[in-house]
Design a protein around this motif. Structure first.
Motif, PDB file in Angstrom:
ATOM      1  N   GLU A  32     -30.418  54.051 -14.152  1.00 50.57           N
ATOM      2  CA  GLU A  32     -31.142  53.436 -13.045  1.00 50.57           C
ATOM      3  C   GLU A  32     -30.168  52.622 -12.316  1.00 50.57           C
ATOM      4  O   GLU A  32     -29.665  52.513 -11.126  1.00 50.57           O
ATOM      5  CB  GLU A  32     -32.491  52.888 -13.067  1.00 50.57           C
ATOM      6  N   ARG A  33     -29.682  51.644 -13.041  1.00 49.15           N
ATOM      7  CA  ARG A  33     -28.682  50.620 -12.686  1.00 49.15           C
ATOM      8  C   ARG A  33     -27.496  51.136 -12.253  1.00 49.15           C
ATOM      9  O   ARG A  33     -26.732  50.855 -11.269  1.00 49.15           O
ATOM     10  CB  ARG A  33     -28.296  49.563 -13.674  1.00 49.15           C
ATOM     11  N   ASP A 340     -24.249  42.130 -17.633  1.00 46.80           N
ATOM     12  CA  ASP A 340     -25.146  42.506 -16.686  1.00 46.80           C
ATOM     13  C   ASP A 340     -25.248  41.779 -15.508  1.00 46.80           C
ATOM     14  O   ASP A 340     -25.345  42.245 -14.401  1.00 46.80           O
ATOM     15  CB  ASP A 340     -26.515  42.528 -17.432  1.00 46.80           C
ATOM     16  N   ARG A 341     -25.030  40.433 -15.756  1.00 46.11           N
ATOM     17  CA  ARG A 341     -25.236  39.413 -14.343  1.00 46.11           C
ATOM     18  C   ARG A 341     -24.146  39.792 -13.761  1.00 46.11           C
ATOM     19  O   ARG A 341     -24.209  39.859 -12.442  1.00 46.11           O
ATOM     20  CB  ARG A 341     -25.100  37.981 -15.007  1.00 46.11           C
ATOM     21  N   LEU A 342     -22.840  39.901 -14.034  1.00 45.91           N
ATOM     22  CA  LEU A 342     -21.496  40.085 -13.477  1.00 45.91           C
ATOM     23  C   LEU A 342     -21.808  41.509 -12.645  1.00 45.91           C
ATOM     24  O   LEU A 342     -21.426  41.609 -11.439  1.00 45.91           O
ATOM     25  CB  LEU A 342     -20.378  39.967 -14.233  1.00 45.91           C
ATOM     26  N   ARG A 360     -18.495  48.014 -12.714  1.00 50.18           N
ATOM     27  CA  ARG A 360     -19.052  47.526 -13.848  1.00 50.18           C
ATOM     28  C   ARG A 360     -18.404  46.555 -14.938  1.00 50.18           C
ATOM     29  O   ARG A 360     -17.240  46.641 -15.042  1.00 50.18           O
ATOM     30  CB  ARG A 360     -19.757  48.667 -14.645  1.00 50.18           C
ATOM     31  N   TRP A 361     -18.930  45.697 -15.564  1.00 56.65           N
ATOM     32  CA  TRP A 361     -18.404  44.903 -16.604  1.00 56.65           C
ATOM     33  C   TRP A 361     -18.672  45.090 -18.193  1.00 56.65           C
ATOM     34  O   TRP A 361     -20.017  45.509 -18.290  1.00 56.65           O
ATOM     35  CB  TRP A 361     -18.765  43.396 -16.377  1.00 56.65           C
ATOM     36  N   SER A 362     -18.012  44.985 -18.834  1.00 56.52           N
ATOM     37  CA  SER A 362     -18.255  45.295 -20.411  1.00 56.52           C
ATOM     38  C   SER A 362     -18.426  43.927 -20.996  1.00 56.52           C
ATOM     39  O   SER A 362     -17.921  42.847 -20.828  1.00 56.52           O
ATOM     40  CB  SER A 362     -17.068  45.944 -20.958  1.00 56.52           C
ATOM     41  N   SER A 371     -17.049  38.447 -20.576  1.00 60.04           N
ATOM     42  CA  SER A 371     -17.088  39.760 -20.210  1.00 60.04           C
ATOM     43  C   SER A 371     -15.680  40.139 -19.473  1.00 60.04           C
ATOM     44  O   SER A 371     -15.065  39.164 -19.097  1.00 60.04           O
ATOM     45  CB  SER A 371     -18.272  39.772 -19.321  1.00 60.04           C
ATOM     46  N   MET A 372     -15.519  41.377 -19.668  1.00 57.29           N
ATOM     47  CA  MET A 372     -14.283  42.120 -18.900  1.00 57.29           C
ATOM     48  C   MET A 372     -14.800  43.229 -18.136  1.00 57.29           C
ATOM     49  O   MET A 372     -15.522  43.984 -18.436  1.00 57.29           O
ATOM     50  CB  MET A 372     -13.130  42.439 -20.103  1.00 57.29           C
ATOM     51  N   THR A 373     -13.926  43.225 -17.142  1.00 56.47           N
ATOM     52  CA  THR A 373     -13.721  44.406 -16.307  1.00 56.47           C
ATOM     53  C   THR A 373     -12.374  44.859 -16.072  1.00 56.47           C
ATOM     54  O   THR A 373     -11.422  44.119 -16.239  1.00 56.47           O
ATOM     55  CB  THR A 373     -14.601  44.373 -15.060  1.00 56.47           C
ATOM     56  N   GLU A 374     -12.119  46.108 -15.654  1.00 57.04           N
ATOM     57  CA  GLU A 374     -10.824  46.449 -15.059  1.00 57.04           C
ATOM     58  C   GLU A 374     -10.558  46.727 -13.681  1.00 57.04           C
ATOM     59  O   GLU A 374     -11.669  47.480 -13.314  1.00 57.04           O
ATOM     60  CB  GLU A 374     -10.398  47.652 -15.907  1.00 57.04           C
ATOM     61  N   LEU A 375      -9.531  46.299 -13.122  1.00 57.83           N
ATOM     62  CA  LEU A 375      -9.404  46.356 -11.700  1.00 57.83           C
ATOM     63  C   LEU A 375      -8.338  47.139 -11.312  1.00 57.83           C
ATOM     64  O   LEU A 375      -7.203  47.109 -11.781  1.00 57.83           O
ATOM     65  CB  LEU A 375      -9.356  45.175 -10.980  1.00 57.83           C
TER      66      LEU A 375
END
Length: 400
Positions: A32-33, A340-342, A360-362, A371-375
């Motif tokens: 759902e998120r 989840d907060r990010l 989404r962040w990992s 935490s990490m995300t790719e941009l």
């Protein structure tokens, strides 16, 4: 700010775009998120890239209808027609004698490495432990092809010539992922790359480039594609990543080698009856996206610098842009907050202001508590200014 090892994430709004990633199915709450986030991304008026998750079947078919090809031409049968034209165009772009279309990059690389093992008589492949075959192909090199891997380097960086030259065990093939995606889309310098290739040659090893994203390396290397590809004995390139195609890949190299890979492609189940949709979308990507990639890389460097300024101005306790100056139009961002907060902060920014800065962040960050995300920066991101990035960064941090 200090450096730590890189991890896997994804450029499709923080979701891995690699084939066969073996992702665990989402819970109902997580699903759902995701649905909420995708809806916000699709409705947003400002974004740095277009997420593949937001495209509808109708939109994809419309893009296919506009591909640069005679739509009255016969459809392909087992790889002729438009597929052959795509193969010829890729070979010309990379400066190789031939190229063969494959339905997936995973199949293409499995076949390439298997063929080289047969030609060299050595089933050992030297590669990085963070490379695609080691992380995203389910152990297929050993399970399907009977190959074995060794690692000249384990740190999240490209190997050095000394590490390749001094590796204690013989290997028949050196595979280099350019860029090394899971470490932050990292590339060596041109001098480092040529030295590594020379070191492999000194050991009588062949060199294969995992060039899924080779298309955008010309800016960093300051060399044209044929000169880059010409360092290797074979090269794999993807059509659905940087070029935004539907799917598919090509293996390029000498005519004799490519002909052999076609035999194995059939044995692996890759001789598909019709593949014109993938070929048409790949041709469109070569026309539309390939010329834009240098601009994407330069814009990504601007975005990375503005993000750094925004985090510093806001007093974020710790962060990292990895690499500090992006080597391609994709890079990682690390922050010391729960994933989840990010992700929630990014979704709220998209919902409330119509701006997508991060997806989404990992939670599998490079160290505990990170935490990490790719941009990724593509056509939609070319209109952003440094002030746009600063405002979006402040708005994102306000929602944490």
């Amino acid at each position: 700010m200090t450096g730590v090892s890189g991890v896997t994430g994804g450029t499709d709004e923080g979701v891995s775009d690699d084939e066969g990633s073996g992702a665990v199915p989402e819970t109902d709450e997580a699903a759902e998120r995701t649905r909420r986030a995708v809806a916000a991304w699709k409705a947003a008026s400002r974004t740095l890239t277009r997420s593949a998750r937001t495209q509808t079947i109708g939109e994809l078919l419309a893009e296919l209808a506009g591909a640069p090809y005679d739509m009255d031409a016969p459809a392909d049968l087992y790889g002729d027609g438009v597929v052959t034209e795509l193969e010829q165009r890729v070979a010309a772009l990379l400066g190789t004698e031939d190229a063969a279309f494959f339905p997936s990059g995973t199949m293409a690389q499995q076949v390439a490495l298997r063929c080289w093992a047969g030609r060299t008589g050595n089933p050992v492949v030297a590669l990085h432990p963070m490379s695609h075959p080691e992380r995203w192909e389910g152990g297929a090199l050993s399970a399907v092809s009977g190959l074995r891997t060794v690692h000249p380097v384990r740190e999240p960086r490209q190997p050095t010539s000394e590490e390749v030259r001094d590796h204690p065990e013989p290997f028949g093939t050196l595979m280099l992922e350019l860029p090394l995606r899971d470490a932050g889309f990292l590339l060596p310098t041109w001098e480092e790359l040529t030295a590594v290739v020379d070191a492999a040659r000194e050991r009588d090893a062949v060199v294969h480039f995992d060039g899924a994203r080779l298309w955008e390396t010309t800016v960093h290397f300051g060399r044209p594609l044929p000169e880059i590809a010409g360092l290797a004995d074979s090269v794999y390139v993807s059509f659905y990543k940087s070029l935004r195609g539907l799917s598919g890949a090509c293996l390029a190299g000498s005519r004799g080698f490519v002909e052999e890979t076609r035999v194995w492609r059939h044995r692996y189940g890759g001789q598909v009856f019709r593949q014109f949709p993938q070929a048409l979308s790949a041709l469109a990507g070569l026309d539309r996206e390939l010329p834009r990639l240098p601009a994407y890389v330069e814009q990504a460097r601007m975005v990375a610098g503005a993000l750094r300024e925004g985090f510093e101005s806001a007093g974020v306790p710790w962060f990292r842009i990895n690499p500090e100056v992006p080597h391609t139009h994709q890079f990682q961002v690390w922050l010391p907050y729960p994933a989840d907060r990010l992700t929630e902060a990014g979704t709220r920014l998209a919902e409330e202001e119509g701006t997508v800065l991060f997806g989404r962040w990992s939670a599998e960050g490079p160290a505990p508590g990170l935490s990490m995300t790719e941009l990724e920066v593509t056509q939609p991101g070319l209109t952003w200014t440094p002030d746009d990035v600063l405002r979006a960064t402040a708005a994102f941090l306000d929602r944490l």
